[in-house]
Motif scaffolding. Sequence first.
Motif, mmCIF file in Angstrom:
data_model
loop_
_atom_site.group_PDB
_atom_site.id
_atom_site.type_symbol
_atom_site.label_atom_id
_atom_site.label_comp_id
_atom_site.label_asym_id
_atom_site.label_seq_id
_atom_site.Cartn_x
_atom_site.Cartn_y
_atom_site.Cartn_z
ATOM 1 N N ALA A 166 34.202 44.844 39.622
ATOM 2 C CA ALA A 166 34.324 44.341 38.550
ATOM 3 C C ALA A 166 36.134 44.350 37.966
ATOM 4 C CB ALA A 166 33.254 44.859 37.748
ATOM 5 N N GLN A 172 44.614 47.865 32.034
ATOM 6 C CA GLN A 172 44.066 48.660 32.911
ATOM 7 C C GLN A 172 43.564 47.040 33.438
ATOM 8 O OE1 GLN A 172 41.155 50.882 30.913
ATOM 9 N NE2 GLN A 172 41.934 52.852 32.225
ATOM 10 N N LEU A 173 44.069 47.271 34.766
ATOM 11 C CA LEU A 173 42.940 46.086 35.440
ATOM 12 C C LEU A 173 41.957 47.093 36.430
ATOM 13 C CD1 LEU A 173 43.575 43.491 35.489
ATOM 14 C CD2 LEU A 173 45.068 43.393 37.428
ATOM 15 N N GLY A 174 40.261 46.166 36.280
ATOM 16 C CA GLY A 174 39.711 46.644 37.548
ATOM 17 C C GLY A 174 39.577 48.342 37.900
ATOM 18 N N GLY A 175 39.439 48.916 36.764
ATOM 19 C CA GLY A 175 39.455 50.396 36.527
ATOM 20 C C GLY A 175 40.764 51.116 36.434
ATOM 21 N N ALA A 209 36.416 42.067 34.924
ATOM 22 C CA ALA A 209 36.426 41.860 33.878
ATOM 23 C C ALA A 209 33.928 41.515 33.612
ATOM 24 C CB ALA A 209 36.896 40.656 33.724
ATOM 25 N N ALA A 221 47.874 36.200 32.202
ATOM 26 C CA ALA A 221 48.031 34.797 31.771
ATOM 27 C C ALA A 221 48.358 34.142 30.808
ATOM 28 C CB ALA A 221 46.623 33.661 32.054
ATOM 29 N N SER A 222 49.714 33.028 31.377
ATOM 30 C CA SER A 222 49.936 32.543 29.470
ATOM 31 C C SER A 222 49.324 32.214 28.961
ATOM 32 C CB SER A 222 50.595 31.098 30.514
ATOM 33 O OG SER A 222 51.883 31.137 29.361
ATOM 34 N N GLY A 247 47.369 35.973 27.431
ATOM 35 C CA GLY A 247 45.750 35.696 27.809
ATOM 36 C C GLY A 247 45.604 35.652 28.720
ATOM 37 N N LEU A 248 44.169 36.036 29.060
ATOM 38 C CA LEU A 248 43.076 36.400 30.611
ATOM 39 C C LEU A 248 43.495 35.158 31.023
ATOM 40 C CD1 LEU A 248 41.353 40.011 29.371
ATOM 41 C CD2 LEU A 248 42.717 39.112 30.621
ATOM 42 N N ASP A 249 43.056 34.842 32.216
ATOM 43 C CA ASP A 249 42.846 33.380 33.540
ATOM 44 C C ASP A 249 41.462 34.016 33.272
ATOM 45 O OD1 ASP A 249 42.563 35.535 35.364
ATOM 46 O OD2 ASP A 249 44.228 34.635 36.201
ATOM 47 N N THR A 250 40.531 33.231 33.971
ATOM 48 C CA THR A 250 39.067 33.236 34.555
ATOM 49 C C THR A 250 38.851 35.118 35.436
ATOM 50 O OG1 THR A 250 39.333 32.114 36.411
ATOM 51 C CG2 THR A 250 38.378 31.304 34.270
ATOM 52 N N ARG A 251 39.634 35.436 35.709
ATOM 53 C CA ARG A 251 39.461 36.926 36.712
ATOM 54 C C ARG A 251 39.657 37.520 36.347
ATOM 55 N NH1 ARG A 251 43.423 36.221 40.565
ATOM 56 N NH2 ARG A 251 44.886 35.443 39.105
ATOM 57 N N GLY A 252 40.288 37.703 34.986
ATOM 58 C CA GLY A 252 40.707 38.811 33.559
ATOM 59 C C GLY A 252 41.998 39.336 34.410
ATOM 60 N N VAL A 253 42.770 38.491 34.682
ATOM 61 C CA VAL A 253 43.729 38.816 34.672
ATOM 62 C C VAL A 253 45.206 38.504 34.200
ATOM 63 C CG1 VAL A 253 46.139 38.654 36.823
ATOM 64 C CG2 VAL A 253 43.623 39.272 37.422
ATOM 65 N N GLN A 313 39.400 37.265 25.655
ATOM 66 C CA GLN A 313 39.703 35.771 25.754
ATOM 67 C C GLN A 313 39.180 34.883 26.121
ATOM 68 O OE1 GLN A 313 42.853 34.818 26.796
ATOM 69 N NE2 GLN A 313 41.742 32.675 26.218
ATOM 70 N N LEU A 340 32.179 51.189 35.642
ATOM 71 C CA LEU A 340 33.026 50.658 35.547
ATOM 72 C C LEU A 340 33.002 50.630 33.982
ATOM 73 C CD1 LEU A 340 35.069 48.760 37.307
ATOM 74 C CD2 LEU A 340 36.150 51.125 37.336
ATOM 75 N N LEU A 363 36.115 36.566 27.567
ATOM 76 C CA LEU A 363 35.752 37.880 28.541
ATOM 77 C C LEU A 363 36.987 39.121 27.938
ATOM 78 C CD1 LEU A 363 35.519 36.684 31.507
ATOM 79 C CD2 LEU A 363 38.281 36.283 31.801
ATOM 80 N N VAL A 419 37.449 45.240 31.826
ATOM 81 C CA VAL A 419 36.909 46.429 32.438
ATOM 82 C C VAL A 419 37.647 47.477 31.981
ATOM 83 C CG1 VAL A 419 35.292 45.081 33.700
ATOM 84 C CG2 VAL A 419 36.703 46.640 34.287
ATOM 85 N N GLY A 420 37.208 48.876 31.452
ATOM 86 C CA GLY A 420 38.328 50.139 31.444
ATOM 87 C C GLY A 420 37.340 51.170 32.654
#
Lengths: 326, 533
Positions: free
Chosen positions: A93, B469-472, A95, B518-519, B510-516, A41, A123, A109, A112-113
């Motif tokens: 972390a 995968q989110l935060g591992g 991302a 998002a639209s 998409g990803l927001d600035t936290r890596g989550v 992103q 990570l 961005l 992470v995996g």
Amino acid sequence: MRAGAIAGAGIAALLAVTSCAGEQTSPNTGITEPIRVETAQFVPGGLPGVPQSDAATVDGGVNPQVTDVNVANTAIEQGELGLVLSGHATTGAQAVGVRFADLGTGYWLVPVGAPDPSDDGLLTWQASADFGRNLPPGFHDLVFAAVAPDGSSGTQSDLSVCIDLPVPDNLNICVPKRKPPVAVLSLSWDQPVDLDLIVEDPSGVVVGGDLGSAQPPDAGSAANTGNGVLDHDSNRDCVIDDIDREDIVWQSTPAKGTYQVWVDLFSACGKPSVTFSVSLWLAAAQADGTQRLVQQQPPLATGIMTAVDANGGAARGLYVGDFVLR
Amino acid sequence: MSPRLARAGLALVVATSWASVASAAWQATPPASDDDLEVPAAKASSVVAPAPSASPALVGTAPGTPPSTAPRLLPASPGPPSSPVASDVAAELAELRARVQSLEANGATDTKKTTEPAHPIVRSDPPTSSLPSTSFDGSAWSRAWPRGLVVSGYVQAQYQQSQASQDQLDANGAPLNQNRFLVRRARLRIDRGWDYASATIEVDGNNQNGVAFGLRRAEASLLERASDPAAPPLVALTAGLTGIPFGYELYEPNRTRLFLERTTSSRAFFPGDGDFGATLGGALGFFRYSVGIFDGTPVPDSQPTAIGFDPTSQKDLLARFGAETQPAENVGLSGGVSFLRGTGFHAGTSATKATLQWQDTNQNGVVDPGEIIGVPGQAATPSQTFSHWAIGVDLELRVRTPVGRALLYGEAYVGQNIDRGLFVADPIATGTNLREVGWYVAYVQEVTRYGVVGLRVDAYSPNGDATTQLGGALLPLDQTITTWSPLVGFVLPDRARLVFEYDHILNHQGLDTRGVPASLPEDQWALRLQVEM
């Protein structure tokens, strides 16, 4: 009409509600950025986190942060495709962001995996990066930052990479100790056509075009000592490589005298016309005693050729001028 | 005898002579009960039940002559015969009048039976054109099949803008610019309706992906019409390139739908609204039914050349069973359930030859030892098939409000491996079945005869089992695409409409600035002008 007004107000209210329904990302796709990361992103603006120089007083840095960056080669060609960047980030972390410190308008961005059991559960992360064709040659810093779920970020990590010259320079710009070629004559163009560069040296030897096979510029055989060598035949027979550039390289001191230059449109490959530029690069001594390739200004020639100029290699093509080496 | 009386007498003689000749001819060649009657091209009045008006024909007046003038030329009762011929004619006239009166009397007692519709009449009343032009004009499942030759068509021209538009090309060289003028549909349709048969041809031109012309409908039908000419047939067997009987939105013609396009889930399940196959359907009172068997390859009108190529011999079986009622004078309620079961296709691969491949492992741009590898040739892999299914339910509520007609409707679908248009499902490739869910709710409201407003909300989840995968950690991923589509339009009834629709699209791409997740912005709007032909 009253019902219409009510309906309109209802629609406006619903839109207002939905506009708050979730965070939207930037519509900027980052296609014009100097670095582009696949399936990542793009976020306009500065990279989050604390620059390494500012965080130097903190022992070990502030988490979350990128702990290490792995890359196969820090010398990057302009327009290089699919350079794999990978590494680890501290736990917590979510991302990893990456951008050039001094180039571009935003960062990429990458989520992470999985944790790496062989590295204290750090990570893992990985990104495949493409680079722009107009990157300024020289050293630049790639900066990395890890981002936590709450949006916070710790100490950034830097990786110095070197953007190579567009012409063959024996990687002199990145490793100044390496000697550059004495001279390089370079032809570049703007359309995927089979265009050839041809030079006749003072002794009458013709290099380039369809008149001889290309050889690597650093072949080093006795036969080509002092003679120019074509580095490659771009878009040969319309097998498009999209390099759209070819160079004749003199690794050692060439013969003194006048060199005549032609540009030959071997095949237009279906394109109506092509704009080209021929430039001369010469090794010049630097203040630190090293040498560096410097592009001579103005270019030797610029011009346009049309599809009717294509000759299939039957002749040398368009004579564009000469230059003198002393 | 005054000249006026002389002309009246002459007219009477001519009329009665014609009537007797016509009567004799009618008696000589009675029509067979199964003869088709060819009816002129249907105008508005041909769809509604015609008013009984036999007398003008009997007296030979021109069509359209007020019937009140003709009877004045006839005696109220048989008078003294002036000659034997006149006496016979007068007697026959009296007999015919008696028969007509008897028929009219019988008709009066059956008024309720003949005028009671088999569908909700909360729609154009009476219909003002031979084919409906908006969603308000009744459900597509209750459309009257026209008689005679009906040539119709429409043009949808629009300007559209999208946040996803870029002045770039995609990997295939196709432009990514979506801010442009567009002829979305230019349709020409010919219907030929007989008593027991009907045929339809519809062609389309558009420039959605370059100028394309193609066949969108080619139906041949045998049918048994209902007694109410404004009602759908009791039973119709249709074969050819025809509408897909699944749900409400898919079956509704593009011509009448006020929202510019079908919902995301409908376009994912059915990339096109037509397919090659056969259906058996109709209306029995309030009951609506349709069962069909199709190739299962619906393709959008922007790819007309791809239509009709079914890679599998198995066919898709579809059905919809529904009802249409009128619980109150100004309220119509309809709905149905739909089913689909069929077979999808996973394409195999051709055999490959051995090749050499350079892997620049150290990324130095030079061929180093160990970077040239041989890639052995591979044998072909066979194509495979997989099953897919879908179930849907739809509900429509029509209300006549003081400001105009209103329509509230919605649908919900669930399916497995049925996405053929958006996130194409291929369980052979992914190794797992994909579960899809979609729904929408829509409301459109007339504001007088000349305005319309509406709002539609639709959502589509292409894979209920998606993960990320989110935060591992591996977590479920909601891939739902939700679209809010308000519209406002200006309508010239049965002639044209100008509609503005804004699509506010919420996705998770998409990803927001936290890596989550998002639209990713892809809102779009379009201003469409549709004019009937």
